[in-house]
Enzyme design. Structure first.
Site, PDB file in Angstrom:
ATOM      1  N   GLU A  37       6.267  67.213  -0.864  1.00 58.70           N
ATOM      2  CA  GLU A  37       6.447  66.910   0.653  1.00 58.70           C
ATOM      3  C   GLU A  37       7.461  67.989   1.636  1.00 58.70           C
ATOM      4  OE1 GLU A  37       8.793  62.768  -0.273  1.00 58.70           O
ATOM      5  OE2 GLU A  37       7.177  62.510  -1.944  1.00 58.70           O
ATOM      6  N   HIS A  62      11.307  65.062  -3.026  1.00 61.54           N
ATOM      7  CA  HIS A  62       9.980  64.919  -3.653  1.00 61.54           C
ATOM      8  C   HIS A  62      10.225  66.343  -2.914  1.00 61.54           C
ATOM      9  CE1 HIS A  62       9.676  60.484  -4.501  1.00 61.54           C
ATOM     10  NE2 HIS A  62      11.019  61.138  -5.680  1.00 61.54           N
ATOM     11  N   ARG A 110       7.338  67.294  -7.673  1.00 60.31           N
ATOM     12  CA  ARG A 110       7.289  66.461  -7.146  1.00 60.31           C
ATOM     13  C   ARG A 110       8.791  66.063  -8.052  1.00 60.31           C
ATOM     14  NH1 ARG A 110       6.951  60.375  -5.676  1.00 60.31           N
ATOM     15  NH2 ARG A 110       8.246  58.905  -6.596  1.00 60.31           N
ATOM     16  N   GLU A 145       8.156  57.538   6.059  1.00 56.23           N
ATOM     17  CA  GLU A 145       7.174  58.345   5.080  1.00 56.23           C
ATOM     18  C   GLU A 145       6.486  58.813   5.976  1.00 56.23           C
ATOM     19  OE1 GLU A 145       6.062  59.075   1.988  1.00 56.23           O
ATOM     20  OE2 GLU A 145       6.699  57.407   0.907  1.00 56.23           O
ATOM     21  N   HIS A 187      10.269  61.223   3.586  1.00 61.09           N
ATOM     22  CA  HIS A 187       9.313  61.876   2.581  1.00 61.09           C
ATOM     23  C   HIS A 187       8.280  61.449   3.479  1.00 61.09           C
ATOM     24  CE1 HIS A 187      10.903  60.117  -1.561  1.00 61.09           C
ATOM     25  NE2 HIS A 187      11.952  59.304  -0.379  1.00 61.09           N
TER      26      HIS A 187
HETATM   27  N1  ARG Z   1       7.031  56.962  -2.155  1.00 61.17           N
HETATM   28  C1  ARG Z   1       9.238  56.850  -2.139  1.00 61.17           C
HETATM   29  C2  ARG Z   1       8.719  56.406  -3.724  1.00 61.17           C
HETATM   30  O1  ARG Z   1       7.856  56.902  -4.512  1.00 61.17           O
HETATM   31  C3  ARG Z   1       9.144  55.149  -1.617  1.00 61.17           C
HETATM   32  C4  ARG Z   1      10.137  54.610  -1.371  1.00 61.17           C
HETATM   33  C5  ARG Z   1      10.442  53.764  -0.916  1.00 61.17           C
HETATM   34  N2  ARG Z   1      12.039  53.262  -1.834  1.00 61.17           N
HETATM   35  C6  ARG Z   1      12.027  52.955  -2.367  1.00 61.17           C
HETATM   36  N3  ARG Z   1      13.459  52.932  -3.017  1.00 61.17           N
HETATM   37  N4  ARG Z   1      11.642  53.842  -3.558  1.00 61.17           N
HETATM   38  O2  ARG Z   1       9.751  56.747  -4.135  1.00 61.17           O
HETATM   39 ZN    ZN Z   2       9.006  61.194  -1.461  1.00 63.80          ZN
END
Ligand code: ARG
Ligand code: ZN
Length: 423
Positions: free
Chosen positions: A179, A176, A234, A378, A304
């Site tokens: 970040e 992303h 993002r 995160e 992230h």
């Molecule tokens: N904040 C991340 C997202 O939204 C969380 C990732 C967690 N893992 C996942 N497979 N979503 O992408």
């Molecule tokens: Zn992210």
């Protein structure tokens, strides 16, 4: 009393001339509805949750509000008696952004403080080059593919010895774009590994037993865009047919319950899943590399920010992973180490139970492909600065993540009996 009013008035005028981040807490369904609509009515960026549909009563919403929308947004919130506060108070967002992009070019690129700053994509490519040149015996570069805008996707391979059947771990950063602490961590990790091999016991054990692949910027087009056009971007930068909206959420583009609840098929959404699984060159490159190396790669990390969490599969279903107990134990130990050494709290658990359902993620896909130890971190912070974490927080944020990576990698080596070398 009078001076109080004046002071408040001045503060208010001041706040409406700068970009800010608001923490908003809707209490009723009606207030939830209003907050959900704010982002479509005004030029704002939702920081938390990732998409408006997840806004619910009693949960804090973090909203980036540019100066020109500030008055209108706060007026609207006030007229519905919705409580909010300014999260970024001391330093305004504009100043923060400036602070993050200011790199003293007289500083030699090899200086220690290099790792305590954020770097443009161009600087990161330069750093990759220098790192392989300076460490020809231990670091090599793998071109795993290229981005939508045809930028190369370089992964570094750290390999301290040539043991037969050597296992490996993978770390990707910058999936992303906004970040920024994430690519900073990948650089930090490489630098730490190269400096502390044979000097720190844990990293030595890890590197004696595993090769490490590090992809510093998985989404170079998006990352570049955050430096040049929009700090809050993002997704990647791919065009979709039939819409003028740009970008796919690469962490919704993997083939793990692809585009079910928690992702969107609207190209304009921040969590757009793309036209089909692996439709994007960036996610396809990573998936291909992992598929081709799934016999050696045992451990997967995706980095992230923000919110301070150590997550593991599944995010694409509420079901538990088959080795849930192992993953939970590892994440718990890592979180406890962070707490002990850095006095900072990291939540841990499966993605779906800890944050939200989010299908199509790289961690779930890697897990299903056979990489049974799969984590998404995160990093800092919990919303005070959010994506605009100031550079002086980089070292602590990276050290926290580093201790978590080390803790988990050592456990994986232990569990898979692949241990060799000094105890
Ligand atoms: N904040 C991340 C997202 O939204 C969380 C990732 C967690 N893992 C996942 N497979 N979503 O992408
Ligand atoms: Zn992210």
């Amino acid at each position: 009393m009078e001076s109080c009013v004046t002071a408040a008035g001045v503060l208010f005028t001041l706040l409406s001339t700068i970009d800010t981040v608001l923490s908003i807490t809707p209490q009723t369904q009606e207030q939830v509805h209003v907050v959900k609509n704010v982002s479509s009515q005004f030029e704002t960026t939702l920081w938390q949750p990732v998409s408006a549909e997840y806004i619910k009563a009693e949960a804090d919403v973090h909203l980036f509000v540019p100066a020109n929308s500030s008055q209108a947004v706060t007026d609207l919130l006030q007229s519905h008696a919705i409580s909010y506060e300014y999260v970024i108070l001391l330093d305004n967002a504009e100043e923060l952004i400036e602070m993050q992009t200011k790199n003293d070019s007289t500083d030699p690129r090899s200086s220690q403080t290099f790792y305590e700053r954020y770097h443009s994509l161009e600087d990161i490519y330069f750093w990759i080059n220098r790192t392989i040149q300076d460490n020809p015996a231990t670091v090599s570069v793998v071109l795993i593919g290229s981005s939508f805008e045809k930028r190369p996707l370089y992964a570094l391979k750290l390999s301290m010895n040539n043991q037969p059947n050597k296992k490996a771990m993978w770390i990707d950063c910058g999936i992303h774009a906004r970040e920024w602490i994430s690519p900073a961590f990948c650089l930090w990790f490489v630098q730490y590994s190269l400096s502390f091999y044979k000097r720190n016991h844990d990293i030595t054990t890890i590197l004696d037993n595993m090769d490490v692949y590090v992809l510093p910027v998985m989404n170079p087009d998006g990352y570049h865009y955050t430096w040049t056009n929009n700090r809050m971007w993002r997704k990647n930068r791919s065009a979709s047919s039939g819409s003028s909206c740009i970008g796919v959420d690469l962490n919704r583009n993997f083939d793990a319950n692809w585009c079910t609840e928690g992702a969107s098929n609207d190209p304009c959404s921040e969590i757009y899943c793309g036209a089909f699984p692996e439709s994007e060159p960036e996610s396809a490159a990573v998936a291909n590399f992992l598929r081709n190396h799934r016999d050696s790669i045992q451990l997967y990390f995706s980095i992230h920010s923000y919110s301070q969490m150590l997550l593991f599969p599944f995010s694409c279903t509420m079901d538990e992973a088959q080795n849930h107990a192992d993953l939970l134990e590892m994440a718990k130990e890592a979180s406890q180490k962070i707490q002990r050494y850095y006095r900072n709290h990291y939540k841990y658990g499966s993605g779906s139970k800890t944050i939200y359902l989010a299908p199509g993620g790289s961690d779930d896909w890697a897990y299903n492909t056979g990489i049974k130890y799969s984590f998404t971190f995160e990093l800092q912070d919990r919303g005070r600065y959010g994506f605009l974490l100031p550079p002086n927080y980089i070292s602590k944020a990276c050290n926290e993540a580093l201790i978590a990576v080390k803790t988990i990698a050592l456990r994986v080596i232990e569990k898979t009996h692949s241990f060799v070398g000094t105890a």
